[in-house]
Design an enzyme around this catalytic site. Structure first.
Site, PDB file in Angstrom:
ATOM      1  N   LYS A 112       0.782  -1.102  -0.026  1.00  0.00           N
ATOM      2  CA  LYS A 112      -0.194  -0.169  -0.332  1.00  0.00           C
ATOM      3  C   LYS A 112       0.782   1.346   0.237  1.00  0.00           C
ATOM      4  CE  LYS A 112      -1.067   0.827   4.715  1.00  0.00           C
ATOM      5  NZ  LYS A 112      -0.122   1.905   5.448  1.00  0.00           N
ATOM      6  N   ASP A 113       2.154   0.552  -0.125  1.00  0.00           N
ATOM      7  CA  ASP A 113       3.521   2.067   0.078  1.00  0.00           C
ATOM      8  C   ASP A 113       3.772   2.180  -1.217  1.00  0.00           C
ATOM      9  OD1 ASP A 113       2.350   2.702   2.971  1.00  0.00           O
ATOM     10  OD2 ASP A 113       3.873   1.550   4.415  1.00  0.00           O
ATOM     11  N   ARG A 132      -7.516   8.722   2.686  1.00  0.00           N
ATOM     12  CA  ARG A 132      -8.745   7.424   2.628  1.00  0.00           C
ATOM     13  C   ARG A 132      -9.364   7.063   3.887  1.00  0.00           C
ATOM     14  NH1 ARG A 132      -8.938   2.265   3.640  1.00  0.00           N
ATOM     15  NH2 ARG A 132      -6.788   2.062   4.794  1.00  0.00           N
ATOM     16  N   ARG A 133      -8.814   7.500   4.709  1.00  0.00           N
ATOM     17  CA  ARG A 133      -9.141   6.381   6.365  1.00  0.00           C
ATOM     18  C   ARG A 133     -10.445   7.884   6.601  1.00  0.00           C
ATOM     19  NH1 ARG A 133      -4.511   3.628   8.394  1.00  0.00           N
ATOM     20  NH2 ARG A 133      -4.158   1.975   7.509  1.00  0.00           N
ATOM     21  N   ARG A 182       1.050  11.209  12.363  1.00  0.00           N
ATOM     22  CA  ARG A 182       2.124  10.808  11.172  1.00  0.00           C
ATOM     23  C   ARG A 182       3.347   9.196  12.200  1.00  0.00           C
ATOM     24  NH1 ARG A 182       4.406  12.707   7.786  1.00  0.00           N
ATOM     25  NH2 ARG A 182       5.787  11.296   7.932  1.00  0.00           N
ATOM     26  N   ARG A 239       2.975   5.688  16.583  1.00  0.00           N
ATOM     27  CA  ARG A 239       1.703   6.596  16.694  1.00  0.00           C
ATOM     28  C   ARG A 239       0.616   6.009  18.216  1.00  0.00           C
ATOM     29  NH1 ARG A 239      -0.144   6.066  10.212  1.00  0.00           N
ATOM     30  NH2 ARG A 239       1.816   6.867   9.523  1.00  0.00           N
ATOM     31  N   CYS A 257      -0.775  10.373  -3.021  1.00  0.00           N
ATOM     32  CA  CYS A 257      -1.383  10.921  -1.689  1.00  0.00           C
ATOM     33  C   CYS A 257      -2.224  11.873  -1.570  1.00  0.00           C
ATOM     34  CB  CYS A 257       0.375  11.206  -0.999  1.00  0.00           C
ATOM     35  SG  CYS A 257       0.508  12.829  -1.728  1.00  0.00           S
TER      36      CYS A 257
END
Length: 321
Positions: free
Chosen positions: A84-85, A132-133, A150, A156, A243
């Site tokens: 996903k990155d 997205r989230r 971040r 986190r 992004c």
């Protein structure tokens, strides 16, 4: 392996705990096949810039540029990425050689005080670095305060534990891989929060001219996962995924048939979400990518604009700086 001599390998990796877990996982798989494998730990620009959102500083590609430079320069032979990155289009001379079996692709809600999304009070602060989230959370709970979060996974969690947020949203795969599944309060089913393209899957990037290495990595590939994420990433590519694009794409392969769902939203969250879905028999990467392109066309037909000029056009990258 190449001939009778295993290929000695160096894996370029970020130095976060999750990135190191991923690199060591691949290291163990390759060592079991007789390869000598070392890790080259690196700090990327994405790891260094923690006070701004990814959309404002250049996107997720900031986490892999240094790793790719190590491949090009020959200091490392492979790089292990969370798919996903990994940007949709790789630099010339580099290829995605292998996709491993997927972990849980869902998003997870983590909170010290609340058991799930419905338990959060009005105005609760929810942290995420993902547009997205953010858009999907706003669709589920418009009253929430979505704030930028971040840092690597441990950072986190520490910020949550310090009380800066009422809850945070993370990928379930990372928590499970690090043995932190107990921190998950609730899992979002895809129907409620569709995952990002490639979420939960690991990909191995190499130089395109290393046919021997690509052959050596082939036994690690999990074809059902590769087909599924190829379709998901094709949606993102066709939509100009970057992004600054709140785009989700998630596939489920049942037998030979792949069902692919996608959701697109406006970054400001004001317009209704656009959803698209299609199914098709898929046996090759080309067929998977064709399904992804078809779903992207349905998103466009439903009003999604994306960042690209057309469903089959090249994506528009994030602006620098």
């Amino acid at each position: 392996m190449s001939g009778t001599h295993p290929i000695p390998l160096v894996i370029a990796t970020r130095e976060s705990r999750l990135a190191l877990w991923q690199a060591r996982h691949v290291q163990a798989l390759l060592q079991a096949r007789g390869h000598g494998v070392q890790l080259l730990g690196m700090t990327t620009r994405g790891d260094q810039i923690l006070d701004r959102s990814l959309a404002k500083v250049g996107g997720k590609g900031l986490f892999i540029k240094e790793l790719e430079a190590a491949l090009v320069q020959g200091r490392a032979q492979i790089a292990v990425h969370s798919l996903k990155d990994l940007p949709m289009d790789l630099p010339a001379g580099l290829s995605l050689a292998c996709v491993l079996e997927r972990e849980d692709p869902r998003d997870a809600l983590v909170s010290a005080r609340y058991a799930g999304l419905d338990a959060l009070p009005r105005g609760a602060r929810v942290g995420t670095s993902s547009l997205r989230r953010q858009v999907l959370l706003q669709a589920l709970r418009p009253d929430l305060r979505i704030e930028v979060l971040r840092g690597n996974l441990d950072t986190r969690l520490r910020k949550l534990d310090e009380g800066r947020y009422d809850a945070i949203v993370l990928a379930a795969a990372g928590l499970k891989r690090l043995g932190l599944e107990a921190r998950i309060c609730a899992l979002f089913e895809p129907a409620a929060m569709l995952p990002a393209a490639g979420q939960g899957a690991l990909g191995i990037e190499v130089r395109s001219d290393r046919a021997d290495l690509i052959a050596a990595l082939a036994p690690l590939a999990h074809q059902p996962t590769w087909l599924t994420v190829a379709a998901e990433r094709a949606v993102s590519r066709a939509m100009g995924g970057s992004c600054s694009t709140p785009l989700a794409a998630h596939g489920v392969l049942t037998g030979a048939v792949l069902r692919l769902d996608a959701v697109w939203g406006e970054p400001d969250g004001r317009a209704p979400l656009v959803r698209a879905q299609s199914s098709a028999p898929v046996a090759t990467l080309a067929q998977a990518e064709a399904l992804g392109s078809a779903v992207a066309r349905r998103l466009h037909a439903g009003g999604a604009r994306g960042n690209g000029p057309a469903p089959d056009g090249a994506p528009t990258p994030c602006p620098p700086g």
